[in-house]
Design an enzyme around this catalytic site. Structure first.
Site, short mmCIF file in Angstrom:
data_model
loop_
_atom_site.label_atom_id
_atom_site.label_comp_id
_atom_site.label_asym_id
_atom_site.label_seq_id
_atom_site.Cartn_x
_atom_site.Cartn_y
_atom_site.Cartn_z
N ARG A 1 2.38 14.20 7.13
CA ARG A 1 3.15 14.66 8.18
C ARG A 1 4.64 14.78 7.71
NH1 ARG A 1 1.00 10.00 12.18
NH2 ARG A 1 0.40 9.16 10.19
N SER B 1 57.22 19.59 -15.75
CA SER B 1 56.42 20.33 -14.93
C SER B 1 56.06 21.51 -15.68
CB SER B 1 57.56 20.81 -13.71
OG SER B 1 57.58 19.67 -12.99
N LEU C 1 0.79 -1.16 -0.09
CA LEU C 1 0.01 -0.06 0.07
C LEU C 1 1.00 1.22 0.00
CD1 LEU C 1 -2.72 -1.06 2.62
CD2 LEU C 1 -2.60 -1.47 0.22
N ASN D 1 6.44 8.30 9.45
CA ASN D 1 5.36 9.08 9.13
C ASN D 1 5.92 10.54 9.00
OD1 ASN D 1 3.39 7.04 9.22
ND2 ASN D 1 3.26 7.03 11.22
N TYR E 1 45.54 18.95 -14.53
CA TYR E 1 44.34 18.51 -14.78
C TYR E 1 44.39 17.91 -16.28
CZ TYR E 1 39.87 18.77 -17.52
OH TYR E 1 38.84 18.65 -18.17
N ASN F 1 0.18 -3.63 16.28
CA ASN F 1 -0.15 -4.19 14.99
C ASN F 1 1.20 -3.71 14.01
OD1 ASN F 1 -1.04 -5.39 12.66
ND2 ASN F 1 -2.08 -3.61 12.39
N ASP G 1 5.56 2.10 3.67
CA ASP G 1 6.22 3.17 4.69
C ASP G 1 6.87 2.39 5.60
OD1 ASP G 1 4.05 2.73 6.20
OD2 ASP G 1 3.50 4.61 6.46
N ASN H 1 42.20 21.49 -23.25
CA ASN H 1 41.38 20.82 -24.01
C ASN H 1 39.89 21.50 -24.56
OD1 ASN H 1 40.20 20.91 -21.27
ND2 ASN H 1 38.83 19.08 -21.62
N GLU I 1 -7.61 0.39 16.42
CA GLU I 1 -6.73 1.41 16.19
C GLU I 1 -6.54 2.39 17.28
OE1 GLU I 1 -4.78 1.99 13.32
OE2 GLU I 1 -5.53 -0.17 13.13
C1 UD1 Z 1 -1.50 1.49 10.02
C2 UD1 Z 1 -2.59 0.39 10.72
C3 UD1 Z 1 -2.12 0.23 12.20
C4 UD1 Z 1 -0.66 -0.19 12.26
C5 UD1 Z 1 0.25 0.82 11.58
C6 UD1 Z 1 1.62 0.11 11.31
C7 UD1 Z 1 -4.64 0.50 9.69
C8 UD1 Z 1 -6.12 0.96 9.59
N1 UD1 Z 1 -3.76 1.02 10.70
O1 UD1 Z 1 -1.65 2.61 10.55
O2 UD1 Z 1 -2.86 -0.65 12.93
O3 UD1 Z 1 -0.28 -0.03 13.55
O4 UD1 Z 1 -0.19 0.87 10.26
O5 UD1 Z 1 2.54 1.02 10.70
O6 UD1 Z 1 -4.19 -0.14 8.65
N2 UD1 Z 1 -2.51 3.98 2.43
C9 UD1 Z 1 -3.32 3.67 1.15
N3 UD1 Z 1 -4.34 4.13 1.02
C10 UD1 Z 1 -5.37 4.62 1.98
C11 UD1 Z 1 -4.55 4.62 3.26
C12 UD1 Z 1 -3.43 4.40 3.35
O7 UD1 Z 1 -2.63 3.01 0.49
O8 UD1 Z 1 -6.51 4.98 1.97
C13 UD1 Z 1 -1.34 3.29 2.61
C14 UD1 Z 1 -0.36 4.45 3.09
O9 UD1 Z 1 0.35 5.15 2.11
C15 UD1 Z 1 0.65 3.75 3.87
C16 UD1 Z 1 -0.01 2.48 4.38
O10 UD1 Z 1 -1.27 2.29 3.70
O11 UD1 Z 1 1.68 3.28 3.10
C17 UD1 Z 1 -0.45 2.72 5.74
O12 UD1 Z 1 -1.34 3.81 6.21
P1 UD1 Z 1 -0.95 4.85 7.17
O13 UD1 Z 1 -1.97 5.95 7.29
O14 UD1 Z 1 0.51 5.27 7.28
O15 UD1 Z 1 -1.52 3.89 8.46
P2 UD1 Z 1 -0.99 4.16 10.03
O16 UD1 Z 1 -1.86 4.99 10.71
O17 UD1 Z 1 0.42 4.05 10.16
CA CA Z 2 2.19 4.41 8.73
#
Ligand code: UD1
Ligand code: CA
Length: 450
Positions: free
Chosen positions: A15, A403, A8, A226, A364, A169, A102, A384, A154
């Site tokens: 941030r 030289s 993802l 983040n 050089y 998690n 990430d 050159n 969450e």
């Molecule tokens: C998420 C988890 C959390 C976990 C944490 C660990 C969820 C709801 N929560 O929270 O339980 O402890 O990661 O790092 O999954 N992304 C998308 N599309 C979206 C939203 C997010 O592609 O609509 C991607 C973001 O780009 C990112 C990843 O999903 O790479 C995680 O999203 P992020 O918002 O960072 O989740 P966390 O709040 O860190």
């Molecule tokens: Ca994250």
């Protein structure tokens, strides 16, 4: 078992406060998405789908055809993101691994253990957890009294009691593919208006299905990025990991705290890396070298047994036994043959120096081809550039350049020729001839004309 991976990376990364997508920020010289995709694909996954959305084109431009893509137009949460990727995965896949873009420090071994955990699980999903007193905003793992997983909550939805839970998690899951396709449709909308992937755990448990976990022992793996503070933390963990890999492979690193080796670099056995050294890009260093202190080497090939002290070099090739520095500079297209010596304050660009040639001080050399065992006297310059074009200089074997010689290109100097100190050479010099003066003339002729 046919395995697919979903990574993802559609989120904005607000941030980070950046004009660029979060997953393209670099860790040890590579965008973090490089690591997440690499780990996701090195586990026998036959298909890797990257979910992109925010700045999709920039991410796609970087990864090209390393992955398949799914576009998530609106970022409605991690559950919604996984759902966007589902249509890209054919029905004959058995397992789906889901990770977040990430988290560049997660290792292939951990994902392998996750897949093994799921292979042994009668239920439809397994996930990675960690134990930490510092929750960093991660989801909390809820278990009942007998230790059976009940749900992920969450942080924003936690009761004060749940906030105290130290099992977190990590954000890596392995699903039975068929089950995942169905369960995503049942995800509730969170109070924040998102579909959380993490809610599938509670749904599985309600259906009487078993959720298995694998707990990591090195919490650094779970360092999600983040903010730019997290980015610097990840850089330092990754850097240490890379340095330790080379140390275990037989490279001496005198001071890991001041040594920067990017992940794309390779270093040979018994090479010693002195402090304040940067090895970057597609650099390959041979065996038994001493590199640094104070060297910056980018996209270079360095042979065996080279000594490179306080040198800046990029896109250059240095063969075995070369001795350079201090304070030498190699630019694009520089190529030093075996045993070349290049001393202080020299610069070489787009040139070849043959075996055993010496260039000791303040010279050089640009657009030149230089033979074997040539002596390039202090202060020699290849002139050159005529203001419009670059011209070549060709110097034969065993030539002695006095030289402070100015070699006005285009110019050809034959084998065994010599130039006097301060000569300005404007015409070709035949083999074994000696030229002196301004403009340089053959020594014999200038004598007879006196
Ligand atoms: C998420 C988890 C959390 C976990 C944490 C660990 C969820 C709801 N929560 O929270 O339980 O402890 O990661 O790092 O999954 N992304 C998308 N599309 C979206 C939203 C997010 O592609 O609509 C991607 C973001 O780009 C990112 C990843 O999903 O790479 C995680 O999203 P992020 O918002 O960072 O989740 P966390 O709040 O860190
Ligand atoms: Ca994250």
């Amino acid at each position: 078992m046919k395995l697919a991976s979903i990574v993802l990376a559609a989120g904005k990364g607000t941030r980070m406060k950046s004009r660029h997508p979060k997953v393209l920020h670099q860790v040890c010289g590579m965008p973090m998405i490089h690591y997440t995709v690499k780990v996701a694909t090195t586990n026998g996954a036959e298909k890797t789908v990257l979910v992109i959305g925010h700045a999709a084109e920039e991410v796609q431009k970087y990864l090209g055809d390393r992955v398949d893509y799914a576009l998530q137009n609106e970022q409605l949460g991690t559950g919604h993101a996984v759902q966007s990727a589902i249509p890209v995965i054919p029905d004959d896949f058995d397992l789906i691994l889901v990770t977040y873009g990430d988290m560049p420090l997660l290792t292939a071994e951990t994902l392998q253990k996750l897949v093994q955990t799921q292979a042994a699980n009668p239920g439809p999903l397994s996930m990675v957890t960690m134990i930490s007193p510092d929750p960093r905003g991660f989801g909390r793992i809820l278990r009942d009294k007998s230790g059976v997983v009940k749900a992920i909550v969450e942080e924003v939805q936690c009761t004060p009691e749940q906030l105290e839970i130290t099992e977190l998690n990590v954000g890596a899951y392995c699903f039975e593919a068929k089950w995942l396709r169905q369960v995503l449709k049942r995800l509730p909308l969170s109070p924040k208006g998102e579909y959380y992937l993490t809610d599938v755990v509670g749904i599985a448990v309600q259906d009487g299905l078993r959720v298995a976990t694998f707990t990591i022992s090195d919490n650094n793996e779970a360092l999600g990025i983040n903010t730019r503070i997290h980015l610097a933390e990840a850089e330092s963990v990754m850097r240490k990991r890379i340095l330790e890999q080379w140390m275990l492979a037989g490279v001496t690193v005198i001071d890991p705290a001041s040594t920067y080796i990017e992940e794309s670099v390779s270093v040979g056995m018994d090479t010693i890396i002195q402090p304040n050294t940067f090895l970057r890009g597609d650099t390959v260093i041979g065996e038994g070298c001493v590199i640094g202190p104070n060297s910056i080497i980018t996209d270079c090939q360095v042979g065996n047994r080279c000594v490179i002290l306080a040198v800046v070099m990029e896109k250059a090739v240095v063969e075995d036994g070369v001795d350079m520095g201090p304070f030498a500079r190699l630019r694009k297209g520089a190529h030093l043959g075996p045993g070349v010596h290049m001393g202080n304050f020299g610069e070489v660009k787009d040139s070849y120096l043959g075996a055993g040639t010496k260039m000791g001080h303040f010279s050089y050399i640009g657009n030149a081809t230089i033979g074997k065992d040539v002596n390039i006297g202090a202060g020699t310059i290849t002139c050159n550039y005529d203001g419009e074009k670059k011209h070549p200089t060709v110097i034969g074997d065993r030539v002695f350049i006095g030289s402070d010689t100015m070699l006005v290109a285009p110019l050809n100097i034959g084998d065994d020729a010599r130039t006097g100190a301060g000569a300005v050479v404007t015409h070709n010099v035949p083999p074994a001839e000696t030229v002196i003066g301004v403009p340089a003339k053959p020594l014999r002729k200038s004598k007879t004309s006196e």
